[in-house]
Design an enzyme around this catalytic site. Structure first.
Site, PDB file in Angstrom:
ATOM      1  N   ASP A 183       0.835  -1.212   0.000  1.00 49.94           N
ATOM      2  CA  ASP A 183       0.000   0.000   0.000  1.00 49.94           C
ATOM      3  C   ASP A 183       0.865   1.255   0.000  1.00 49.94           C
ATOM      4  O   ASP A 183       0.678   2.163  -0.812  1.00 49.94           O
ATOM      5  CB  ASP A 183      -0.955   0.005   1.194  1.00 49.94           C
ATOM      6  CG  ASP A 183      -0.234  -0.111   2.545  1.00 49.94           C
ATOM      7  OD1 ASP A 183       0.929  -0.551   2.588  1.00 49.94           O
ATOM      8  OD2 ASP A 183      -0.849   0.258   3.571  1.00 49.94           O
ATOM      9  N   TYR A 184       1.847   1.300   0.891  1.00 46.90           N
ATOM     10  CA  TYR A 184       2.680   2.495   1.031  1.00 46.90           C
ATOM     11  C   TYR A 184       3.490   2.771  -0.232  1.00 46.90           C
ATOM     12  O   TYR A 184       3.501   3.882  -0.762  1.00 46.90           O
ATOM     13  CB  TYR A 184       3.608   2.325   2.238  1.00 46.90           C
ATOM     14  CG  TYR A 184       4.504   3.511   2.484  1.00 46.90           C
ATOM     15  CD1 TYR A 184       4.038   4.621   3.179  1.00 46.90           C
ATOM     16  CD2 TYR A 184       5.821   3.529   2.023  1.00 46.90           C
ATOM     17  CE1 TYR A 184       4.859   5.721   3.409  1.00 46.90           C
ATOM     18  CE2 TYR A 184       6.641   4.619   2.253  1.00 46.90           C
ATOM     19  CZ  TYR A 184       6.159   5.712   2.940  1.00 46.90           C
ATOM     20  OH  TYR A 184       6.973   6.801   3.157  1.00 46.90           O
ATOM     21  N   SER A 185       4.188   1.750  -0.727  1.00 49.68           N
ATOM     22  CA  SER A 185       5.033   1.931  -1.905  1.00 49.68           C
ATOM     23  C   SER A 185       4.201   2.347  -3.121  1.00 49.68           C
ATOM     24  O   SER A 185       4.588   3.253  -3.870  1.00 49.68           O
ATOM     25  CB  SER A 185       5.800   0.641  -2.210  1.00 49.68           C
ATOM     26  OG  SER A 185       6.648   0.810  -3.322  1.00 49.68           O
TER      27      SER A 185
END
Length: 207
Positions: free
Chosen positions: A92-94
């Site tokens: 999700d973050y990347s």
């Protein structure tokens, strides 16, 4: 969810209308779940994209017109080294930071095409010791050190003043681009040697 997102965007516009002239906008908000894909909740994924990617759209749309009218300004998008390479336990973050990089670059293209007096700077740092990524480790601190927030902030200010369009920290992160020319298995092997996909093994985040 769409209604809530619309309310947030409206709240940003209202806040921008009350603010005095803003010449430098820093889109720095960020969240991370730090879990493998199958352990990440739908709510967590949506929140990551709302904060890390979409929020930058609403703040920039609200404040960019004023910069253009005044004939000066800078939009700073704080992305991440994870916006240049995928990292385990950061699906999700990347992905949201890849979106932030694309946003900043596309905005830069639009501003350049319009010959606008506003710059778009994207910042891609390795982990910063703010507590958000508490517990992360680096295998090769000489090349990929955990960064201090004060030092990063100072370099961002210098980059804005210099009219730069890209800031990658530390310099070793810039090697990702040429390494992309390698076959995928070879590229993945280099990332493994550098320990990139083990950095999140001890992740705890803020408690």
């Amino acid at each position: 969810m769409a209604l809530e997102a619309a309310r947030r965007a409206a709240a940003v516009e209202a806040a921008a209308a009350r603010a005095e002239a803003v010449d430098v906008l820093v889109n720095n908000a960020g969240v991370v779940t730090g879990t493998p894909l199958l352990e990440t909740t739908e709510e967590g994924i949506r929140r990551t994209f709302e904060v890390n990617a979409l929020a930058g759209y609403w703040t920039t749309r609200a404040l960019l017109p004023g910069m253009l009218e005044r004939g000066r300004g800078a939009v700073v998008t704080v992305a991440s080294a994870a916006g240049l390479v995928g990292v385990a336990r950061q699906t999700d973050y990347s992905a949201s930071k890849h979106a932030a990089v694309g946003f900043a670059e596309s905005l830069r293209a639009e501003l350049r095409r319009a010959d606008a007096p506003v710059t778009s700077l994207v910042v891609c740092p390795f982990y910063i010791s703010t507590g958000m990524f508490a517990g992360v480790r680096t295998k090769v601190p000489a090349l990929l050190p955990i960064l201090e927030p004060e030092a990063v902030a100072a370099q961002v200010v210098d980059a804005v003043e210099a009219g730069r369009e890209r800031l990658v920290l530390p310099p070793a992160v810039q090697l990702i681009a040429p390494l992309r020319a390698l076959p995928v298995p070879a590229f993945d092997r280099v990332m493994d040697v550098l320990g990139v996909n083990r950095t999140m093994d001890g992740f705890t985040g803020r408690r």
